[in-house]
Design an enzyme around this catalytic site. Structure first.
Site, mmCIF file in Angstrom:
data_model
loop_
_atom_site.group_PDB
_atom_site.id
_atom_site.type_symbol
_atom_site.label_atom_id
_atom_site.label_comp_id
_atom_site.label_asym_id
_atom_site.label_seq_id
_atom_site.Cartn_x
_atom_site.Cartn_y
_atom_site.Cartn_z
ATOM 1 N N GLY A 1 -22.097 -51.502 -30.244
ATOM 2 C CA GLY A 1 -22.897 -51.707 -29.113
ATOM 3 C C GLY A 1 -24.312 -51.218 -29.589
ATOM 4 N N GLY B 1 -28.172 -50.095 -28.140
ATOM 5 C CA GLY B 1 -29.202 -49.488 -26.894
ATOM 6 C C GLY B 1 -30.476 -48.995 -27.603
ATOM 7 N N ASP C 1 -28.275 -39.325 -16.972
ATOM 8 C CA ASP C 1 -27.892 -41.072 -17.427
ATOM 9 C C ASP C 1 -26.390 -41.158 -16.956
ATOM 10 O OD1 ASP C 1 -28.850 -43.280 -17.600
ATOM 11 O OD2 ASP C 1 -28.753 -42.973 -20.140
#
Length: 563
Positions: free
Chosen positions: A296, A298, A413
Site C-alpha cells: 500500500g 499513502g 487518525d
C-alpha cells in the site's frame, strides 16, 4: 502536568524552560520582540484561601527559589531587578499593596503590581477549576494584554491591558529564561500547570497605521513547546532539581544516541525485543523495495511485504516518503509510541532502520491486509460474526490507548484503512504517525485525521482529543455495519455522508435497513442494532455527549445498555 510546589505550607518552587529565550532582535535592539504565551493551570485550595499563588515569570537566571520567598520570586525586602511577572495571587499582602481579593497582576521589577484585576477575578481563581491564561506582548507597540478564562477560547476582551508597559526598560538583556514560580504561604495549596506554549516573533513594521498589533505580517517567528526542569525547595527539604520530560522526548534522546549504531536490540519491560535493522537487510527482504512487494501507499510513505533472511519471517516494511523534518517527526512519534505498547489489538513492532537518509519501521505482517480493502470490496464478504469481533477489538484497542496504560494517547487518525487483520481476522490498530501523548503540548492544526472521520469540533479547535478518536470509531462502526465508505460515492448526488444516511434511516424507524446488503440479512439483529446505535452515539455533534471508549466496550459486550 507539573506541580509547582509540594502543596505543603511553606513550600516554594520554580519551573523553567531549559534554554534561554532571545527577547531582542539584532535589527531592532532597542525594542523587544513580540511574544505570547498560553497555559492551562489549576489552583487547588483544599483548606483555606490564604496560599500566596503563582506567577508566569521572565528572569535573567534560572535559580532555585529561596525558602520563604513571596510567590517563589523573592524574599521580603529584595527587588525584582530585570524581572517581569504576571502573578495569579490568592492572598492579600498589604506590604505589596495587594487588593483585598484574589487577583491577577502585572509585576515590572517589583511585587507591587503595575496593574491588577478587579474583584471579578476572585471567583475564577477560587473556583478550583482548570483555567487558561493568555499573556500577549506586542513589541512594536510596547502593549501588554492578559486574559483568563475557564474555557479554551481566548476571550475577545482582555482582563488587563497596559498600552505603554515600558517593558524594554525592565528586560534590558538580550536573553531571559521563562517559566513559573509559586509559594503556598501558610496553607495547603496546589498549583498545577497542564500545558504551556510560548512563542516569540520579530515584527519589523505595521502594515498600516490603523491595523491592530495582531495584524502585522512582516515577522520572524520561532515556536517553542516546553518540556522543562523544576527547581523545588521547601522548609526542611533543601533544594532539589527534578528533570521532567515527556515520554516522547525521553525516547527521542534514546534514538539520538543509539540510531548511530549499526545493530542494537532494546528490550522493554515486558521482555519484547526491538531490532535496529540495516538498510541492506531490509532492501534484500523487500527485493529492493520492488513494486511487486508493495502492499500500500499513502501520503506518509509506502508499505512493502518482506521476508527477513535472518529467520525467514514475513514482515511489513514501512518506508517513509522522504527524509524531511516532517518525516522525522512522524518517525519519532510512531516509534516512540508503538514501541512501548503491548495489546492484542495493536500492531506489533519488530524494529526500525535509519540509514542512507531513509526512515523505516518494520512491523509484524498482517495476512488479511486492512479492513477497508475487504469491507468495501463488492467481490468479498466479511461475515457478521467477524465484523462484530473486529468492532469489539478496535474498541478495546482505543480504550487501552485512552486509559489502560500509564499515558493517555490520542490516535488522531482512526479509520478502517488503519485497522489491520491478522490470519484469524483479529483486528490490529496501526499507523501511529499522527498519534500524540495527551500530556504533550504540541497542537498540530494541519494533520488531524482523514476526511470523513474528522470530528466536527476540529474545524474550529484544531485540537484532537480522545473524543475525536471516539468520533472516528463511530464512523468505522457505521462502515462495518453498512459495508459503505464514510464518503461513499453513492451519496454524492444527494450531497450527504454515510452518517447522514444512517441517521435518516434511524429517525425513520428503519435502522436495520441500513445493514450491508452483501450480508443478505445473515446477521444477529440485536448486534446489528447495537453497532449502528453506538456508531450514531459516537458521532454525536457535541463531543461531551459521546461515550468513552470503555463505555463502548461495555455496550458492545452487552454488559450495559446504550450510554
Amino acid at each position: 502536568s507539573i506541580f509547582l510546589t509540594s502543596g505543603q505550607p511553606g513550600s516554594v518552587g520554580r519551573v523553567y524552560h531549559k534554554l534561554p529565550v532571545r527577547f531582542r532582535h539584532a535589527d531592532a535592539p532597542v525594542k523587544l520582540v513580540t511574544f505570547n504565551t498560553s497555559f492551562q493551570f489549576k489552583i487547588t485550595q483544599p483548606s483555606c484561601q490564604q496560599g500566596e499563588g503563582f506567577a508566569f515569570v521572565v528572569v535573567p537566571k534560572p535559580r532555585a527559589p529561596p525558602p520563604g520567598s513571596v510567590l517563589g520570586l523573592m524574599t521580603p525586602g529584595r527587588s525584582l531587578n530585570h524581572t517581569f511577572a504576571v502573578e495569579f495571587d490568592t492572598h492579600q499582602n498589604m506590604v505589596y499593596e495587594d487588593p483585598p481579593w484574589q487577583h491577577v497582576g502585572v509585576d515590572l521589577g517589583s511585587l507591587i503590581s503595575a496593574q491588577t484585576t478587579g474583584s471579578n477575578m476572585q471567583e475564577l481563581l477560587a473556583s478550583n477549576l482548570t483555567l487558561t491564561a493568555w499573556i500577549e506582548y506586542w513589541g512594536l507597540y510596547d502593549t501588554l494584554e492578559v486574559r483568563v478564562s475557564n474555557g479554551n477560547r481566548r476571550p475577545a476582551k482582555p482582563d488587563l491591558e497596559l498600552p505603554r508597559v515600558r517593558l524594554p526598560a525592565i528586560l534590558q538583556r538580550e536573553s531571559y529564561y521563562v517559566g513559573f514560580s509559586a509559594s503556598t504561604g501558610q496553607c495547603h495549596q496546589y498549583y498545577q500547570i497542564y500545558k504551556w506554549s510560548f512563542t516569540t516573533r520579530y515584527v519589523s513594521h505595521p502594515p498600516n497605521k490603523s491595523a491592530p498589533p495582531g495584524a502585522c505580517k512582516a515577522w520572524y517567528c520561532s515556536r517553542t513547546n516546553f518540556i522543562v526542569a523544576v527547581l523545588l525547595s521547601s522548609a526542611g527539604l533543601g533544594v532539589a532539581m527534578l528533570l521532567l520530560g515527556a515520554a516522547l522526548l525521553q525516547f527521542q534522546a534514546f534514538l539520538r544516541v543509539y540510531l548511530k549504531t549499526r545493530s542494537i536490540q532494546r528490550r522493554n519491560k515486558a521482555g519484547c525485543s526491538f531490532t535496529l535493522f540495516s538498510f541492506e537487510e531490509l532492501a534484500l527482504a523487500t527485493k529492493n523495495f520492488s513494486d511487486k512487494e508493495l502492499l500500500g501507499r499513502g501520503g506518509m510513505g509506502s508499505v512493502y511485504k518482506g521476508v527477513l533472511s535472518s529467520d525467514g519471517s514475513v514482515v511489513a516494511v514501512k518506508l517513509l516518503a522522504n527524509d524531511s523534518k516532517e518525516s522525522h517527526h512522524q518517525f519519532i512519534s510512531e516509534l516512540s509510541i508503538i514501541s512501548r505498547l503491548q495489546h492484542k489489538n495493536l500492531v506489533s513492532l519488530r524494529g526500525w532502520c535509519h540509514e542512507k537518509s531513509k526512515l523505516i519501521l518494520v512491523y509484524e505482517f498482517m495476512p488479511n491486509g486492512s479492513l477497508d480493502t475487504i469491507l468495501f470490496d463488492h467481490r468479498r464478504v466479511l461475515q457478521w460474526d467477524q465484523r462484530y469481533n473486529i468492532a469489539q477489538g478496535i474498541a478495546e484497542a482505543l480504550a487501552f490507548l485512552h486509559g489502560g496504560w500509564e499515558h493517555k494517547i490520542v490516535h488522531r487518525d482512526v479509520k478502517a484503512a488503519n485497522v489491520l487483520l491478522d490470519a484469524d481476522f483479529v483486528p490490529r490498530l496501526g499507523d501511529f504517525g499522527l498519534a500524540r501523548f495527551m500530556d504533550a503540548t504540541t497542537e498540530d492544526m494541519t494533520k488531524v485525521g482523514t476526511l470523513g472521520y474528522i470530528a466536527p469540533e476540529l474545524a474550529y479547535t484544531g485540537r484532537a482529543t480522545v473524543k475525536s478518536d471516539v468520533y472516528g470509531f463511530g464512523v468505522v462502526l457505521l462502515e462495518i455495519a453498512t459495508g459503505l465508505h464514510a464518503l461513499d460515492k453513492s451519496f454524492e448526488a444527494d450531497g450527504i455522508t454515510l452518517l447522514d444516511w444512517v441517521w435518516k434511516a434511524n429517525t425513520g424507524g428503519m435502522l436495520l435497513e441500513a445493514a450491508d446488503v452483501k450480508l443478505i440479512k445473515c446477521f444477529d439483529a440485536l448486534q446489528m442494532e447495537r453497532v449502528l446505535t453506538l456508531g450514531l452515539l459516537c458521532c454525536h455533534p457535541d463531543a461531551d455527549s459521546r461515550p468513552t471508549m470503555r463505555e463502548c466496550c461495555q455496550f458492545l459486550s452487552g454488559d450495559v445498555p446504550a450510554p
